[in-house]
Design an enzyme around this catalytic site. Structure first.
Site, PDB file in Angstrom:
ATOM      1  N   HIS A 188     -34.335 -23.608  -6.261  1.00 58.07           N
ATOM      2  CA  HIS A 188     -35.202 -24.767  -6.046  1.00 58.07           C
ATOM      3  C   HIS A 188     -35.804 -24.704  -4.649  1.00 58.07           C
ATOM      4  CE1 HIS A 188     -33.725 -26.530  -9.656  1.00 58.07           C
ATOM      5  NE2 HIS A 188     -32.525 -26.775  -9.194  1.00 58.07           N
ATOM      6  N   GLU A 429     -44.720   2.183 -39.885  1.00 60.12           N
ATOM      7  CA  GLU A 429     -44.753   3.140 -38.770  1.00 60.12           C
ATOM      8  C   GLU A 429     -44.607   4.584 -39.240  1.00 60.12           C
ATOM      9  OE1 GLU A 429     -41.532   2.147 -36.108  1.00 60.12           O
ATOM     10  OE2 GLU A 429     -40.323   1.394 -37.760  1.00 60.12           O
ATOM     11  N   ASP A 453     -44.809   5.035 -33.305  1.00 59.20           N
ATOM     12  CA  ASP A 453     -44.312   6.050 -34.239  1.00 59.20           C
ATOM     13  C   ASP A 453     -45.376   6.477 -35.237  1.00 59.20           C
ATOM     14  OD1 ASP A 453     -41.760   6.657 -33.352  1.00 59.20           O
ATOM     15  OD2 ASP A 453     -40.859   4.922 -34.341  1.00 59.20           O
ATOM     16  N   CYS A 500     -47.596  -4.330 -33.548  1.00 56.26           N
ATOM     17  CA  CYS A 500     -46.642  -4.589 -32.470  1.00 56.26           C
ATOM     18  C   CYS A 500     -46.426  -3.393 -31.564  1.00 56.26           C
ATOM     19  CB  CYS A 500     -45.298  -5.064 -33.046  1.00 56.26           C
ATOM     20  SG  CYS A 500     -44.429  -3.801 -34.003  1.00 56.26           S
TER      21      CYS A 500
END
Length: 549
Positions: A188, A429, A453, A500
């Site tokens: 903080h 993939e 991949d 992705c």
């Protein structure tokens, strides 16, 4: 004279007496409740009071440190209205039927932990804000008036940690510096020190007793030291650095909250890839719409033995609760190839990328797979979890997965364990999966294209082999055609398709993916806002027309 070293939050020199500050903390208990609406009403009332308090702190800070620096308390007010935070509190109260104090504490801990564990300095500093607003809400809910830092003269405040709201109540002229013992740049104190432009140290191994209290101290923010007898001031350097950080924050904020819609109305789901819960803070900071790839294998890679069902469940549950109803796609373990785990005791392979990995391990070692699936299904009761299976090549594999899933659900039913109804999808993939994607689409809820991949298998190039870099072309027409074909087949079957892999973050291809009709891009958190900018500026129809010319 003793010298103690810490991590510098803000540079400069402070000279004065040291004041040791200690405070009591609430012991939050988890209590079952029957009236969740009543609990949420209590939360809304406490939140309103907290906003009023923060407005008072803003007004005070405005006079003492100026509008720009007082803005931190406006930020705190906005954070109390933040959908992610409030949805998490509501989700915990309603789904677990527990008291709102517990929900606030759990949300505060989850969010604060996420930000504190980030590698990026700016993002780690946000942990202070989260913890501060959570502590404020808890104090109000418990009916306490709060504790103020007392100081009658300019002092160097030494503490375990300090909230900005505690210290801003002091006159600016009474605070020379802040030094904390525990914590790091997520403290903080880091926020307040930058706000007030004063020297500060965190993570300083300093005793909190009479050997320090009342003694003359010197904080050298440049060198990260606290000692007796002062020297010169270097405050201006860190003030400039603070302004640069503020400018960076303002630039990012201009795109936050915007919907990912092109100029001609095409929407895109823009999600984030993560490897563990430490990345969650970055996901929220960059305004991701969800998590498109949680690489669960890192849970295994970070351990010396198989993670238990309970260990995995707690991780998945935390992610689901934190994302508060946003989709969280968790990939089942993808061990093998370049991700080896000793305790799996797998034999050496000539070509591990084409060997015993991912779903092949899961289907031949069902006890490992079922442990993870039980954890995933249990966690799905706490949020919008989706499960994604890697390295799929055939319908046969999908149907075997479904059989194991049915066994897991039966076990949970027999044990009386609640679970949700998570979406189940696969990664595309391999060229085999891409070519038969029209058939696979009828068996699953979604596709996520793993371009890393897919590219190496399509081009027959080991992406780990640096000698082949000049031949490795992720923009190869064959790769892009496969992606387009997979998306088309998904849509024909009425499911969505995303990307992705690393290619999803390639901004030179964003418009190309939009033209293909890709429904979702899951990228590293830092790529979300730059890609959003491209989406907002793109007219897909015009882009397609331009390609045809």
């Amino acid at each position: 004279m003793k010298v103690y070293c810490g991590k510098s939050v803000f540079s400069g020199i402070a000279i004065g007496k040291i004041r040791v500050y200690k405070k009591d903390e609430h012991q939050v208990k988890r209590v079952k409740v029957s009236d969740v609406d009543g609990e949420m009403a209590r939360y809304d009332e406490a939140k309103e009071k907290a906003i009023q308090e923060l407005q008072g702190l803003y007004d005070k800070a405005l006079k003492e440190v100026g509008e720009a620096n007082a803005a931190i308390f406006e930020v705190h007010q906005m954070m109390l209205e933040d959908d992610d935070y409030n949805d998490s509190v509501k989700n915990i109260v309603c789904s677990q039927e527990v008291n709102v104090e517990y929900a606030v504490a759990a949300t505060g801990d989850n969010f604060s932990q996420m930000f504190a564990s980030m590698d990026d300095d700016y993002m780690r500093e946000r942990a202070a804000d989260i913890k501060d607003i959570s502590e404020r809400l808890l104090r109000i809910l418990y009916g306490n008036s709060g504790t103020e830092v007392q100081a009658d003269e300019p002092v160097i405040i030494v503490a375990d940690d300090l909230a900005p709201s505690e210290t801003v109540q002091l006159d600016k002229d009474k605070v020379l510096s802040f030094v904390t013992v525990h914590g790091s740049l997520n403290s903080h104190t880091a926020i307040l020190a930058r706000t007030m432009a004063i020297p500060a140290l965190v993570g300083t191994e300093l005793p909190l007793d009479n050997s320090v209290d009342g003694k003359l101290g010197i904080v050298d923010g440049m060198e990260g030291k606290i000692y007796v007898d002062p020297d010169k001031d270097t405050l201006e350097l860190m003030q400039r650095r603070f302004r640069e950080e503020q400018e960076k924050k303002e630039l990012l904020l201009t795109l936050k909250g915007r919907e990912n819609v092109t100029l001609d109305g095409q929407k895109l789901m823009l999600y984030a890839n993560i490897g563990n819960i430490k990345d969650l803070a970055c996901v929220l900071q960059n305004d991701a719409g969800g998590i498109g790839l949680f690489r669960s294998e890192f849970i295994y890679l970070e351990k010396d033995s198989y993670p238990t069902e309970e260990e995995q469940f707690l991780i998945y549950k935390q992610v689901a609760e934190t994302m508060a109803g946003k989709r969280v796609i968790i990939r089942t373990l993808d061990i093998g190839a370049d991700k080896q785990c000793d305790y799996f005791e797998m034999d050496p392979e000539e070509n591990p990328a084409l060997g015993y990995r991912a779903i092949r391990i899961c289907l031949t070692r069902p006890e490992i797979f079922k442990t993870q699936l039980r954890a995933l299904f249990r966690a799905s009761a706490f949020g919008k979890i989706a499960i994604m299976y890697p390295m799929i090549t055939s319908i046969k594999e999908i149907r075997r997965i479904r059989e194991i899933v049915d066994e897991v659900k039966k076990e949970l039913d027999e044990a009386g364990t609640p679970y949700g109804n998570p979406e189940q999808g696969i990664m595309i993939e391999t060229p085999a999966a891409a070519i038969v994607s029209d058939q696979l689409a009828k068996e699953v809820d979604f596709f996520s294209i793993g371009t890393n991949d897919l590219t190496q298998y399509t081009l027959a190039i080991d992406r780990q082999n640096t000698k082949l870099d000049e031949f490795y072309d992720p923009h190869h027409p064959a790769v892009l055609r496969m992606i387009a074909m997979v998306v088309e087949n998904a849509h024909r079957a009425g499911i969505w398709a995303g990307i992705c892999g690393e290619l999803g973050a390639d901004q030179s291809l964003t418009r190309e993916f939009l033209a293909m009709g890709v429904d979702e891009l899951s990228v590293s958190p830092g790529s979300i806002l730059p890609i959003r900018k491209i989406v907002l500026e793109t007219n897909v129809g015009e882009f397609k027309a331009g390609k045809e010319c």
